[in-house]
Design an enzyme around this catalytic site. Sequence first.
Site, mmCIF file in Angstrom:
data_model
loop_
_atom_site.group_PDB
_atom_site.id
_atom_site.type_symbol
_atom_site.label_atom_id
_atom_site.label_comp_id
_atom_site.label_asym_id
_atom_site.label_seq_id
_atom_site.Cartn_x
_atom_site.Cartn_y
_atom_site.Cartn_z
ATOM 1 N N ASP A 41 45.632 73.747 53.136
ATOM 2 C CA ASP A 41 44.905 73.947 54.405
ATOM 3 C C ASP A 41 43.593 73.168 54.370
ATOM 4 O O ASP A 41 42.848 73.271 53.393
ATOM 5 C CB ASP A 41 44.630 75.453 54.582
ATOM 6 C CG ASP A 41 44.242 75.824 56.009
ATOM 7 O OD1 ASP A 41 43.544 75.028 56.669
ATOM 8 O OD2 ASP A 41 44.623 76.924 56.454
ATOM 9 N N HIS A 96 41.283 73.196 57.045
ATOM 10 C CA HIS A 96 40.284 73.698 57.999
ATOM 11 C C HIS A 96 39.084 74.277 57.256
ATOM 12 O O HIS A 96 39.245 75.187 56.448
ATOM 13 C CB HIS A 96 40.922 74.774 58.885
ATOM 14 C CG HIS A 96 42.037 74.244 59.725
ATOM 15 N ND1 HIS A 96 43.342 74.221 59.294
ATOM 16 C CD2 HIS A 96 42.041 73.702 60.961
ATOM 17 C CE1 HIS A 96 44.108 73.692 60.243
ATOM 18 N NE2 HIS A 96 43.347 73.364 61.273
ATOM 19 N N SER A 154 49.045 79.631 55.497
ATOM 20 C CA SER A 154 47.980 80.055 54.584
ATOM 21 C C SER A 154 47.969 81.559 54.370
ATOM 22 O O SER A 154 47.529 82.039 53.314
ATOM 23 C CB SER A 154 46.620 79.610 55.121
ATOM 24 O OG SER A 154 46.603 78.223 55.270
HETATM 25 CO CO1 B1M Z 1 44.122 72.535 63.200
HETATM 26 N N1 B1M Z 1 45.291 74.036 63.676
HETATM 27 N N2 B1M Z 1 45.647 71.635 62.362
HETATM 28 N N3 B1M Z 1 42.877 71.124 62.849
HETATM 29 N N4 B1M Z 1 42.917 73.484 64.278
HETATM 30 C C1 B1M Z 1 44.655 75.218 64.272
HETATM 31 C C2 B1M Z 1 44.310 76.233 63.200
HETATM 32 C C3 B1M Z 1 45.791 75.735 65.251
HETATM 33 C C4 B1M Z 1 45.749 77.227 65.544
HETATM 34 C C5 B1M Z 1 45.712 74.919 66.548
HETATM 35 C C6 B1M Z 1 46.768 75.300 67.578
HETATM 36 O O1 B1M Z 1 47.926 75.011 67.396
HETATM 37 N N5 B1M Z 1 46.354 75.955 68.637
HETATM 38 C C7 B1M Z 1 47.085 75.282 64.471
HETATM 39 C C8 B1M Z 1 47.666 76.305 63.465
HETATM 40 C C9 B1M Z 1 48.991 76.836 63.928
HETATM 41 C C10 B1M Z 1 49.663 77.696 62.923
HETATM 42 O O2 B1M Z 1 49.576 77.617 61.749
HETATM 43 N N6 B1M Z 1 50.408 78.587 63.492
HETATM 44 C C11 B1M Z 1 46.597 74.039 63.771
HETATM 45 C C12 B1M Z 1 47.443 73.018 63.288
HETATM 46 C C13 B1M Z 1 48.917 73.149 63.632
HETATM 47 C C14 B1M Z 1 46.974 71.923 62.531
HETATM 48 C C15 B1M Z 1 47.825 70.808 61.876
HETATM 49 C C16 B1M Z 1 49.092 71.268 61.160
HETATM 50 C C17 B1M Z 1 48.134 69.774 62.951
HETATM 51 C C18 B1M Z 1 49.018 68.623 62.507
HETATM 52 O O3 B1M Z 1 48.758 67.941 61.543
HETATM 53 N N7 B1M Z 1 50.079 68.456 63.253
HETATM 54 C C19 B1M Z 1 46.802 70.217 60.890
HETATM 55 C C20 B1M Z 1 46.859 70.980 59.557
HETATM 56 C C21 B1M Z 1 46.338 70.234 58.439
HETATM 57 C C22 B1M Z 1 46.308 71.126 57.198
HETATM 58 O O4 B1M Z 1 45.537 72.059 57.132
HETATM 59 N N8 B1M Z 1 47.154 70.811 56.246
HETATM 60 C C23 B1M Z 1 45.501 70.522 61.566
HETATM 61 C C24 B1M Z 1 44.351 69.745 61.440
HETATM 62 C C25 B1M Z 1 43.153 69.997 62.087
HETATM 63 C C26 B1M Z 1 41.954 69.060 62.088
HETATM 64 C C27 B1M Z 1 41.762 68.315 60.753
HETATM 65 C C28 B1M Z 1 42.123 68.032 63.197
HETATM 66 C C29 B1M Z 1 40.790 70.015 62.498
HETATM 67 C C30 B1M Z 1 40.071 70.682 61.282
HETATM 68 C C31 B1M Z 1 38.801 70.000 60.886
HETATM 69 C C32 B1M Z 1 38.041 70.801 59.862
HETATM 70 O O5 B1M Z 1 38.079 71.988 59.747
HETATM 71 N N9 B1M Z 1 37.329 70.063 59.044
HETATM 72 C C33 B1M Z 1 41.564 71.135 63.200
HETATM 73 C C34 B1M Z 1 40.937 72.089 64.078
HETATM 74 C C35 B1M Z 1 39.489 71.830 64.431
HETATM 75 C C36 B1M Z 1 41.635 73.209 64.592
HETATM 76 C C37 B1M Z 1 41.171 74.253 65.647
HETATM 77 C C38 B1M Z 1 41.267 73.575 67.008
HETATM 78 C C39 B1M Z 1 39.773 74.827 65.487
HETATM 79 C C40 B1M Z 1 39.489 75.464 64.137
HETATM 80 C C41 B1M Z 1 37.999 75.767 63.991
HETATM 81 O O6 B1M Z 1 37.272 75.042 63.350
HETATM 82 N N10 B1M Z 1 37.527 76.836 64.654
HETATM 83 C C42 B1M Z 1 42.245 75.395 65.422
HETATM 84 C C43 B1M Z 1 42.464 76.275 66.632
HETATM 85 C C44 B1M Z 1 42.029 77.720 66.407
HETATM 86 O O7 B1M Z 1 41.544 78.112 65.394
HETATM 87 N N11 B1M Z 1 42.331 78.523 67.371
HETATM 88 C C45 B1M Z 1 43.356 74.665 64.757
HETATM 89 C C46 B1M Z 1 36.150 77.243 64.610
HETATM 90 C C47 B1M Z 1 35.873 78.061 63.325
HETATM 91 C C48 B1M Z 1 34.414 78.485 63.269
HETATM 92 O O8 B1M Z 1 36.683 79.212 63.394
HETATM 93 O O9 B1M Z 1 37.789 78.738 61.158
HETATM 94 O O10 B1M Z 1 38.579 80.652 62.631
HETATM 95 P P1 B1M Z 1 37.487 79.807 62.145
HETATM 96 O O11 B1M Z 1 36.394 80.702 61.399
HETATM 97 C C49 B1M Z 1 35.870 81.895 61.954
HETATM 98 C C50 B1M Z 1 36.643 83.151 61.532
HETATM 99 O O12 B1M Z 1 38.027 82.937 61.404
HETATM 100 C C51 B1M Z 1 35.955 83.581 60.271
HETATM 101 O O13 B1M Z 1 34.609 83.198 60.480
HETATM 102 C C52 B1M Z 1 34.512 82.075 61.345
HETATM 103 C C53 B1M Z 1 33.505 82.304 62.465
HETATM 104 O O14 B1M Z 1 32.528 83.201 62.203
HETATM 105 N N12 B1M Z 1 36.369 83.073 58.968
HETATM 106 C C54 B1M Z 1 36.037 83.741 57.840
HETATM 107 C C55 B1M Z 1 37.041 81.973 58.618
HETATM 108 N N13 B1M Z 1 37.177 81.913 57.296
HETATM 109 C C56 B1M Z 1 36.564 82.974 56.779
HETATM 110 C C57 B1M Z 1 36.407 83.395 55.450
HETATM 111 C C58 B1M Z 1 35.711 84.593 55.229
HETATM 112 C C59 B1M Z 1 35.182 85.317 56.284
HETATM 113 C C60 B1M Z 1 35.344 84.915 57.589
HETATM 114 O O15 B1M Z 1 35.510 85.079 54.012
HETATM 115 C C61 B1M Z 1 36.155 84.498 52.905
#
Ligand code: B1M
Length: 219
Positions: free
Chosen positions: A102, A104, A155
């Site tokens: 992963d 992200h 993940s």
């Molecule tokens: Co991707 N991605 N992505 N992506 N991406 C998602 C996660 C997805 C939901 C988008 C969608 O389809 N709507 C989807 C996953 C689907 C699934 O698994 N069912 C997805 C996909 C499919 C993919 C790829 C597979 C796409 C592809 O290649 N075809 C690929 C995967 C690559 C891989 O990981 N092997 C991929 C790639 C990418 C980018 C590289 C382009 C980019 C990431 C860049 C980066 O992080 N450096 C990206 C992005 C930006 C996203 C979305 C649009 C936004 C994620 C984000 O940064 N959110 C995402 C859509 C979504 O999440 N709904 C998506 C903002 C961030 C602040 O939120 O990380 O949730 P989040 O963190 C929150 C809480 O969750 C929590 O605190 C934070 C806020 O306070 N939290 C924790 C998180 N970790 C924590 C740990 C803790 C405590 C709290 O303690 C340990």
Amino acid sequence: LPLGERLERRVVDGERGGLEADLDAALAERPALEIINDTLLSGMKTVGELFGSGQMQLPFVLQSAEVMKAAVAYLEPYMEKAADGGNVAGKGTIVLATVKGDVHDIGKNLVDIILSNNGYDVVNIGIKQSLSAILDAAEEQDADVIGMSGLLVKSTVIMKENLEELNRRGLAARFPVILGGAALTRAYVEQDLHEIYDGEVRYARDAFEGLRLMDALVA
Ligand code: B1M
């Protein structure tokens, strides 16, 4: 567009030009954390929706992520530190990683900032980390807690396997675990994973719940 909407649009459109000037203007009105939580994260949410529904292609998601990261990096020095001098670390140590497979890391890095600003030593080992890499860091740093982040559905399975491996190695009692990331649900962590893990495993919906959990686990 009004400033807030313009900033949100910058994230959605992946538009970096003039970002700092807009952030400076926003900082004159609101605290940095509020700008992140209310404006920038809302832009990322839209990006996720557009991507999920096929209306945005991956390279554009990446550009949005770059703008988000640049904005958070710019705002970081303005984020409030704990009144007790949060930068005087020493409340406890967490090893933080995005799990194997992963990439992200925006959420994980926000958790790093919030915990660091509130007095924790955060050993952020990055993305795509195997359990053995996480454990090497945890043992080397004598960590109090292991934090795993992951946004892919895949993940959530890796996290489960990691917990099972910690059980097998007899390390569950040694390492409480905090899990976070958009693919997890509270029920999955607090019921399913709680049942299989021989130690403490907790779910953090956001960075602030991560902080509350650290306070509870390390106190
Ligand atoms: Co991707 N991605 N992505 N992506 N991406 C998602 C996660 C997805 C939901 C988008 C969608 O389809 N709507 C989807 C996953 C689907 C699934 O698994 N069912 C997805 C996909 C499919 C993919 C790829 C597979 C796409 C592809 O290649 N075809 C690929 C995967 C690559 C891989 O990981 N092997 C991929 C790639 C990418 C980018 C590289 C382009 C980019 C990431 C860049 C980066 O992080 N450096 C990206 C992005 C930006 C996203 C979305 C649009 C936004 C994620 C984000 O940064 N959110 C995402 C859509 C979504 O999440 N709904 C998506 C903002 C961030 C602040 O939120 O990380 O949730 P989040 O963190 C929150 C809480 O969750 C929590 O605190 C934070 C806020 O306070 N939290 C924790 C998180 N970790 C924590 C740990 C803790 C405590 C709290 O303690 C340990």
